[in-house]
Scaffold this motif. Structure first.
Motif, PDB file in Angstrom:
ATOM      1  N   ALA A  54      39.970  42.577  43.390  1.00 49.00           N
ATOM      2  CA  ALA A  54      40.006  41.135  43.612  1.00 49.00           C
ATOM      3  C   ALA A  54      40.907  40.739  44.780  1.00 49.00           C
ATOM      4  CB  ALA A  54      40.449  40.421  42.334  1.00 49.00           C
ATOM      5  N   VAL A  55      42.034  41.397  44.905  1.00 51.78           N
ATOM      6  CA  VAL A  55      42.951  41.074  45.998  1.00 51.78           C
ATOM      7  C   VAL A  55      42.299  41.374  47.344  1.00 51.78           C
ATOM      8  CG1 VAL A  55      45.169  41.651  47.045  1.00 51.78           C
ATOM      9  CG2 VAL A  55      44.989  41.409  44.568  1.00 51.78           C
ATOM     10  N   GLU A  56      41.634  42.522  47.439  1.00 50.89           N
ATOM     11  CA  GLU A  56      40.931  42.875  48.677  1.00 50.89           C
ATOM     12  C   GLU A  56      39.853  41.849  48.995  1.00 50.89           C
ATOM     13  OE1 GLU A  56      41.235  45.486  50.883  1.00 50.89           O
ATOM     14  OE2 GLU A  56      43.042  46.166  49.878  1.00 50.89           O
ATOM     15  N   ALA A  57      39.146  41.397  47.977  1.00 50.34           N
ATOM     16  CA  ALA A  57      38.084  40.406  48.189  1.00 50.34           C
ATOM     17  C   ALA A  57      38.651  39.094  48.736  1.00 50.34           C
ATOM     18  CB  ALA A  57      37.323  40.155  46.893  1.00 50.34           C
ATOM     19  N   SER A  90      33.743  31.463  45.433  1.00 49.27           N
ATOM     20  CA  SER A  90      34.119  31.824  44.064  1.00 49.27           C
ATOM     21  C   SER A  90      32.904  31.984  43.155  1.00 49.27           C
ATOM     22  CB  SER A  90      35.100  30.812  43.483  1.00 49.27           C
ATOM     23  OG  SER A  90      34.500  29.548  43.388  1.00 49.27           O
ATOM     24  N   ASN A  91      31.778  31.376  43.493  1.00 51.32           N
ATOM     25  CA  ASN A  91      30.570  31.544  42.683  1.00 51.32           C
ATOM     26  C   ASN A  91      30.103  32.996  42.673  1.00 51.32           C
ATOM     27  OD1 ASN A  91      30.509  28.833  42.081  1.00 51.32           O
ATOM     28  ND2 ASN A  91      29.168  28.335  43.794  1.00 51.32           N
ATOM     29  N   LYS A  92      30.279  33.706  43.784  1.00 50.51           N
ATOM     30  CA  LYS A  92      29.870  35.108  43.849  1.00 50.51           C
ATOM     31  C   LYS A  92      30.727  35.977  42.937  1.00 50.51           C
ATOM     32  CE  LYS A  92      30.147  35.838  48.290  1.00 50.51           C
ATOM     33  NZ  LYS A  92      30.009  36.457  49.620  1.00 50.51           N
ATOM     34  N   TRP A  93      31.936  35.570  42.678  1.00 53.52           N
ATOM     35  CA  TRP A  93      32.857  36.384  41.902  1.00 53.52           C
ATOM     36  C   TRP A  93      32.587  36.309  40.407  1.00 53.52           C
ATOM     37  CZ3 TRP A  93      37.632  34.365  44.973  1.00 53.52           C
ATOM     38  CH2 TRP A  93      37.590  34.912  46.258  1.00 53.52           C
ATOM     39  N   THR A  94      31.669  35.467  39.991  1.00 47.20           N
ATOM     40  CA  THR A  94      31.349  35.370  38.573  1.00 47.20           C
ATOM     41  C   THR A  94      30.160  36.248  38.204  1.00 47.20           C
ATOM     42  OG1 THR A  94      29.914  33.462  38.933  1.00 47.20           O
ATOM     43  CG2 THR A  94      32.235  33.014  38.432  1.00 47.20           C
TER      44      THR A  94
END
Length: 121
Positions: A54-57, A90-94
């Motif tokens: 997540a941090v890298e993203a 943030s939608n992609k992260w779900t």
């Protein structure tokens, strides 16, 4: 046998890229015992480790947003840009991780008991 194969692969990598990236390869060689621990796990576990950091993203998204900007008039303008950008992606992260059931099954085998109470398998 696997250890030897990995060391041979590291030799091949160094032959191909060693001249261009000598410091990286030197670092990998000196810390190979720690780095190679990653390869003990099956692909179902390795892939989420290297693809879902997540941090890298977040850092990658911040770089994408700011790399074309020369300067910002003030700190607030930068923060606003980053806030809007993060909200948009943030939608992609779900999205669920592909083959998550297989990954969880493998994790429960390799780390027996550590997932109890967190995830029902």
């Amino acid at each position: 046998m696997q250890i030897l194969k990995r060391l041979l692969s590291l030799d091949e990598l160094e032959t191909k890229w060693g001249e261009k990236y000598p410091i990286v390869l030197e670092s990998w060689r000196s810390k190979w015992e720690l780095l190679s621990a990653y390869f003990r796990y099956p692909k179902a576990i390795r892939k989420p480790i290297y693809t879902t950091n997540a941090v890298e993203a977040v850092h990658r998204q911040f770089r994408t947003l700011t790399k074309t900007k020369g300067a910002f008039p003030n700190e607030n303008s930068l923060l606003k840009l980053l806030y809007i950008g993060i909200n948009q992606v943030s939608n992609k992260w779900t999205m669920p991780i592909s083959n998550w059931a297989l990954t969880i099954a493998q994790l429960s085998i390799y780390f027996k008991g550590r997932l109890d109470g967190i995830i029902k398998i």
